[in-house]
Design a protein around this motif. Structure first.
Motif, PDB file in Angstrom:
ATOM      1  N   LEU A 155       0.981  -1.123   0.027  1.00  0.00           N
ATOM      2  CA  LEU A 155       0.076  -0.021   0.139  1.00  0.00           C
ATOM      3  C   LEU A 155       0.921   1.230  -0.157  1.00  0.00           C
ATOM      4  O   LEU A 155       1.793   1.412   0.932  1.00  0.00           O
ATOM      5  CB  LEU A 155      -1.039  -0.095   1.055  1.00  0.00           C
ATOM      6  CG  LEU A 155      -1.740   0.995   1.163  1.00  0.00           C
ATOM      7  CD1 LEU A 155      -2.934   1.103   0.272  1.00  0.00           C
ATOM      8  CD2 LEU A 155      -2.458   0.753   2.780  1.00  0.00           C
ATOM      9  N   ASN A 156       0.608   2.193  -0.977  1.00  0.00           N
ATOM     10  CA  ASN A 156       1.344   3.285  -1.119  1.00  0.00           C
ATOM     11  C   ASN A 156       0.828   4.445  -0.469  1.00  0.00           C
ATOM     12  O   ASN A 156      -0.311   4.777  -0.624  1.00  0.00           O
ATOM     13  CB  ASN A 156       1.733   3.855  -2.429  1.00  0.00           C
ATOM     14  CG  ASN A 156       2.583   2.598  -3.360  1.00  0.00           C
ATOM     15  OD1 ASN A 156       3.426   2.258  -2.695  1.00  0.00           O
ATOM     16  ND2 ASN A 156       2.250   2.468  -4.225  1.00  0.00           N
ATOM     17  N   LEU A 157       1.611   5.069   0.711  1.00  0.00           N
ATOM     18  CA  LEU A 157       0.859   6.188   1.729  1.00  0.00           C
ATOM     19  C   LEU A 157       1.719   7.352   1.361  1.00  0.00           C
ATOM     20  O   LEU A 157       2.540   7.423   2.251  1.00  0.00           O
ATOM     21  CB  LEU A 157       0.696   5.695   3.067  1.00  0.00           C
ATOM     22  CG  LEU A 157      -0.118   4.420   3.250  1.00  0.00           C
ATOM     23  CD1 LEU A 157       0.128   4.015   4.699  1.00  0.00           C
ATOM     24  CD2 LEU A 157      -1.535   4.640   2.999  1.00  0.00           C
ATOM     25  N   GLY A 158       1.535   8.128   0.333  1.00  0.00           N
ATOM     26  CA  GLY A 158       2.322   9.028   0.010  1.00  0.00           C
ATOM     27  C   GLY A 158       3.710   8.561  -0.415  1.00  0.00           C
ATOM     28  O   GLY A 158       3.847   8.027  -1.226  1.00  0.00           O
ATOM     29  N   HIS A 159       4.944   8.994   0.299  1.00  0.00           N
ATOM     30  CA  HIS A 159       6.173   8.731   0.096  1.00  0.00           C
ATOM     31  C   HIS A 159       6.535   7.185   1.081  1.00  0.00           C
ATOM     32  O   HIS A 159       7.774   6.858   0.822  1.00  0.00           O
ATOM     33  CB  HIS A 159       7.001   9.608   0.483  1.00  0.00           C
ATOM     34  CG  HIS A 159       7.042  10.872  -0.403  1.00  0.00           C
ATOM     35  ND1 HIS A 159       7.197  11.141  -1.669  1.00  0.00           N
ATOM     36  CD2 HIS A 159       6.466  12.229  -0.017  1.00  0.00           C
ATOM     37  CE1 HIS A 159       7.029  12.197  -2.076  1.00  0.00           C
ATOM     38  NE2 HIS A 159       6.382  13.018  -1.092  1.00  0.00           N
ATOM     39  N   LYS A 160       5.588   6.591   1.731  1.00  0.00           N
ATOM     40  CA  LYS A 160       5.922   5.797   2.298  1.00  0.00           C
ATOM     41  C   LYS A 160       5.339   4.573   1.734  1.00  0.00           C
ATOM     42  O   LYS A 160       4.047   4.667   1.376  1.00  0.00           O
ATOM     43  CB  LYS A 160       5.375   5.689   3.847  1.00  0.00           C
ATOM     44  CG  LYS A 160       6.176   6.987   4.576  1.00  0.00           C
ATOM     45  CD  LYS A 160       5.823   6.555   5.988  1.00  0.00           C
ATOM     46  CE  LYS A 160       6.627   7.678   6.764  1.00  0.00           C
ATOM     47  NZ  LYS A 160       6.301   7.644   8.321  1.00  0.00           N
ATOM     48  N   LYS A 161       5.704   3.184   1.892  1.00  0.00           N
ATOM     49  CA  LYS A 161       5.034   2.090   1.388  1.00  0.00           C
ATOM     50  C   LYS A 161       5.046   1.043   2.466  1.00  0.00           C
ATOM     51  O   LYS A 161       5.637   0.952   3.304  1.00  0.00           O
ATOM     52  CB  LYS A 161       6.098   1.492   0.531  1.00  0.00           C
ATOM     53  CG  LYS A 161       5.940   1.658  -1.012  1.00  0.00           C
ATOM     54  CD  LYS A 161       6.925   0.811  -2.069  1.00  0.00           C
ATOM     55  CE  LYS A 161       7.067   1.635  -3.199  1.00  0.00           C
ATOM     56  NZ  LYS A 161       7.526   0.762  -4.178  1.00  0.00           N
TER      57      LYS A 161
END
Length: 170
Positions: A155-161
């Protein structure tokens, strides 16, 4: 896990929401039609605003009642470890840090935290008895739908995975 018990909790939650919203409608309606709410000049909009609020709350009640009826008549299937994840499934996912959580994919009413009391027969490490409802529109649900036990989802949450492994399906 007992989906009937969970469904009862969810329907009770929806009924409480309906009752609270109905109370708000009645208050807004009373305010809109009260003698003291009569406009004193063209800029006095208290009664008009209360009428708009009552209308919006009435629409919310209709939406909640539709959700209640849909869930009350939804046919929940039984799943096993070879089943594909579809709406109605209880899914346990675990992140890379070992934190696990139960998610219940439902057609409506996402974001509600349910508590399973007692006889949890899960064979996984997801024994915390907290179950979060999510709808197919949620980003994580979109990734889970069609998946199987053992699959990993990212799940890509902005710049975080955020990575999850599907560890159990009921």
């Amino acid at each position: 896990m007992n989906k009937k018990e969970l469904l009862k909790q969810l329907l009770d939650y929806l009924q409480q929401e309906i009752d609270a919203t109905l109370s708000a409608v009645n208050e807004a309606h009373a305010l809109a039609s009260h003698e003291q709410s009569k406009p004193e000049n063209q800029y006095d909009t208290l009664a008009l605003e209360a009428a708009y609020l009552a209308h919006g709350q009435s629409e919310r009640i209709a939406q909640l009642q539709r959700q209640f009826m849909l869930l009350d008549h939804f046919e929940f299937l039984d799943y096993n470890e070879d089943s594909c994840i579809v709406v109605g499934a209880l899914v346990c996912v675990e992140d890379k840090k070992g934190h696990s959580q139960w998610l219940w994919l439902l057609p409506v009413v996402g974001g509600v935290l349910l508590k399973l009391k007692g006889n949890n027969r899960s064979k996984s490490e997801c024994e915390n008895l907290d179950i979060r409802t999510i709808t197919p529109e949620a980003p994580l649900a979109k990734k889970l739908l069609g998946g199987y036990v053992g699959d990993e989802v990212v799940l890509n949450l902005g710049h975080k995975k955020k990575q999850f492994e599907i560890i159990e399906l009921l």
